[in-house]
Design a protein around this motif. Sequence first.
Motif, mmCIF file in Angstrom:
data_model
loop_
_atom_site.group_PDB
_atom_site.id
_atom_site.type_symbol
_atom_site.label_atom_id
_atom_site.label_comp_id
_atom_site.label_asym_id
_atom_site.label_seq_id
_atom_site.Cartn_x
_atom_site.Cartn_y
_atom_site.Cartn_z
ATOM 1 N N PRO A 1 0.801 -1.229 0.000
ATOM 2 C CA PRO A 1 0.000 0.000 0.000
ATOM 3 C C PRO A 1 0.831 1.273 0.000
ATOM 4 O O PRO A 1 0.482 2.254 -0.669
ATOM 5 C CB PRO A 1 -0.826 -0.128 1.294
ATOM 6 C CG PRO A 1 -0.922 -1.592 1.536
ATOM 7 C CD PRO A 1 0.389 -2.158 1.071
ATOM 8 N N ALA A 2 1.941 1.284 0.751
ATOM 9 C CA ALA A 2 2.777 2.485 0.810
ATOM 10 C C ALA A 2 3.371 2.800 -0.557
ATOM 11 O O ALA A 2 3.489 3.965 -0.953
ATOM 12 C CB ALA A 2 3.883 2.311 1.842
ATOM 13 N N VAL B 1 0.543 5.141 4.279
ATOM 14 C CA VAL B 1 1.087 4.737 5.578
ATOM 15 C C VAL B 1 -0.026 4.239 6.497
ATOM 16 O O VAL B 1 0.114 3.214 7.182
ATOM 17 C CB VAL B 1 1.852 5.909 6.223
ATOM 18 C CG1 VAL B 1 2.281 5.555 7.640
ATOM 19 C CG2 VAL B 1 3.061 6.281 5.380
ATOM 20 N N LEU B 2 -1.164 4.970 6.528
ATOM 21 C CA LEU B 2 -2.287 4.549 7.374
ATOM 22 C C LEU B 2 -2.816 3.180 6.956
ATOM 23 O O LEU B 2 -3.080 2.314 7.802
ATOM 24 C CB LEU B 2 -3.408 5.587 7.293
ATOM 25 C CG LEU B 2 -3.175 6.914 8.009
ATOM 26 C CD1 LEU B 2 -4.323 7.880 7.723
ATOM 27 C CD2 LEU B 2 -3.036 6.706 9.514
ATOM 28 N N PHE C 1 -2.754 0.194 9.538
ATOM 29 C CA PHE C 1 -4.011 0.039 10.270
ATOM 30 C C PHE C 1 -5.136 -0.555 9.438
ATOM 31 O O PHE C 1 -6.256 -0.685 9.937
ATOM 32 C CB PHE C 1 -4.457 1.401 10.823
ATOM 33 C CG PHE C 1 -3.453 2.043 11.737
ATOM 34 C CD1 PHE C 1 -3.257 1.576 13.025
ATOM 35 C CD2 PHE C 1 -2.671 3.103 11.284
ATOM 36 C CE1 PHE C 1 -2.326 2.164 13.864
ATOM 37 C CE2 PHE C 1 -1.738 3.696 12.109
ATOM 38 C CZ PHE C 1 -1.560 3.220 13.417
ATOM 39 N N GLY C 2 -4.878 -0.876 8.173
ATOM 40 C CA GLY C 2 -5.909 -1.486 7.351
ATOM 41 C C GLY C 2 -6.466 -0.521 6.324
ATOM 42 O O GLY C 2 -6.341 0.699 6.447
ATOM 43 N N PHE D 1 -10.141 6.194 5.523
ATOM 44 C CA PHE D 1 -11.472 6.786 5.429
ATOM 45 C C PHE D 1 -11.966 7.240 6.807
ATOM 46 O O PHE D 1 -12.597 8.296 6.931
ATOM 47 C CB PHE D 1 -12.456 5.787 4.816
ATOM 48 C CG PHE D 1 -12.212 5.534 3.362
ATOM 49 C CD1 PHE D 1 -12.682 6.410 2.404
ATOM 50 C CD2 PHE D 1 -11.509 4.413 2.948
ATOM 51 C CE1 PHE D 1 -12.451 6.186 1.054
ATOM 52 C CE2 PHE D 1 -11.272 4.181 1.606
ATOM 53 C CZ PHE D 1 -11.738 5.066 0.661
ATOM 54 N N ALA D 2 -11.666 6.451 7.831
ATOM 55 C CA ALA D 2 -12.047 6.851 9.185
ATOM 56 C C ALA D 2 -11.316 8.122 9.593
ATOM 57 O O ALA D 2 -11.908 9.050 10.171
ATOM 58 C CB ALA D 2 -11.747 5.716 10.172
ATOM 59 N N GLY D 3 -10.014 8.197 9.279
ATOM 60 C CA GLY D 3 -9.255 9.395 9.590
ATOM 61 C C GLY D 3 -9.756 10.602 8.810
ATOM 62 O O GLY D 3 -9.807 11.722 9.335
ATOM 63 N N ALA D 4 -10.143 10.383 7.550
ATOM 64 C CA ALA D 4 -10.673 11.478 6.732
ATOM 65 C C ALA D 4 -11.985 12.001 7.302
ATOM 66 O O ALA D 4 -12.253 13.210 7.273
ATOM 67 C CB ALA D 4 -10.867 11.005 5.293
#
Length: 415
Positions: free
Chosen positions: A49-50, A370-371, A375-376, A381-384
């Motif tokens: 992902p990174a 990185v998120l 963290f999955g 999206f949760a952070g956004a």
Amino acid sequence: MRSLRTALLPSELGRDFGKIWPASIISNLGDGAMLAAGPLLVASITREPAAVGAAAFIQQLPWLLFALFSGALVDRLDRRLMIVAADIFRATVLAGLGAAVLLDTSPLWAIYVALFLLGTAETLADNASGALLVSAVPKEHLGKANARLFATGTLVQLLGGPPLGALLFAVGAGVPLVFNAVTFAAAAALIARVAIRPPLPERPGTALWSEVRDGVRWLWAHAGVRTLACSILVMNITFCAAFATWVLFARERLGLTETQFGLLVSVGAVGGLLGMPVYHLLEPRVGSLTLLRAGLVIETTVHLILALTRSPWVAGATMAVFGVHAVVWGIVSTTARQLATPEPLMGRVNSVYLLASVGGAAIGSALGGVLAQNFGLAAPFAGAFVGMVLMTVVAWRPLRHVSVRRTPAADPVAD
């Protein structure tokens, strides 16, 4: 046929808009194809992902490095020729990379280098395009011109382009790159035919950095444009953090194939097509302030839904609603900024705004990878969602300074 052409290209928009608009449509089609093909290309080389998020960050990095100076150059040089040169450069880079990918001789680092070069040219082309539009279209009709650009941009970039890109990628990983190169070359040929030549201001002995500073100061002194710039900074950090690993989210969390991913990317355009009529219907009735505030609520809700869902149908419907919001917000914010900005400062003020816009996207893309890595895939999206809740609270009142009604450009609105 004549009445249809008159409806699409009314005479009040000017003859040069008849070249600027098709050029935008063509280049947006190529860019739309790359929205699906680009992530698929990187994901075919690496599943980290990174690393996938890094590709978006690298293309946006030049905005952090060069955007302000690009804006000063736009105010110094011939904007038309600047767009032509940037498009030809991008066509050359894409053609070379496409050939290398087709020959299976392009490692990931080479793709990163090409993305950085494309992003660098984009800082000049996008800035100059906005400034050229203001020179070509009477100010009182900029809303109409922007509505057409946003509507067709949504249609071809988000609806037609991604499925086409996914289809071309299935034929050969380098084919969408070559296709995008052709679209940039065609757009350059159209812009080269634009007749308008805005007079270049005389700046004998003025340092480039001094001119950049003038643009930054003007934007910060204007409450409406400053609020829009700060809003788009946060919105793009949160949005691009959430969508940096969208291709992995779609594959692993929603269970979509490559072709289905292309359709998901394009589904936002279904809503986006409604953005132009929604703007024309609602803006005279409810005003720009209500539209912008509603947009904040919609975007916040979109992130929450995507953080929770595993259904591709729910995700698709959510992105369709987001498409309406994105186009309406874009028309309102772009028109308000163009009407407020003095034309001699257009490039520099645009550059500060675009620095916030694409610079925020670059930061978000790096953060999102990185998120997701740690963290999955739902974590960005949760952070956004949390970030947008905070931004909505902060921006709610200052947005009252924004209007698409023409006001004296040289008089900054005080807080």
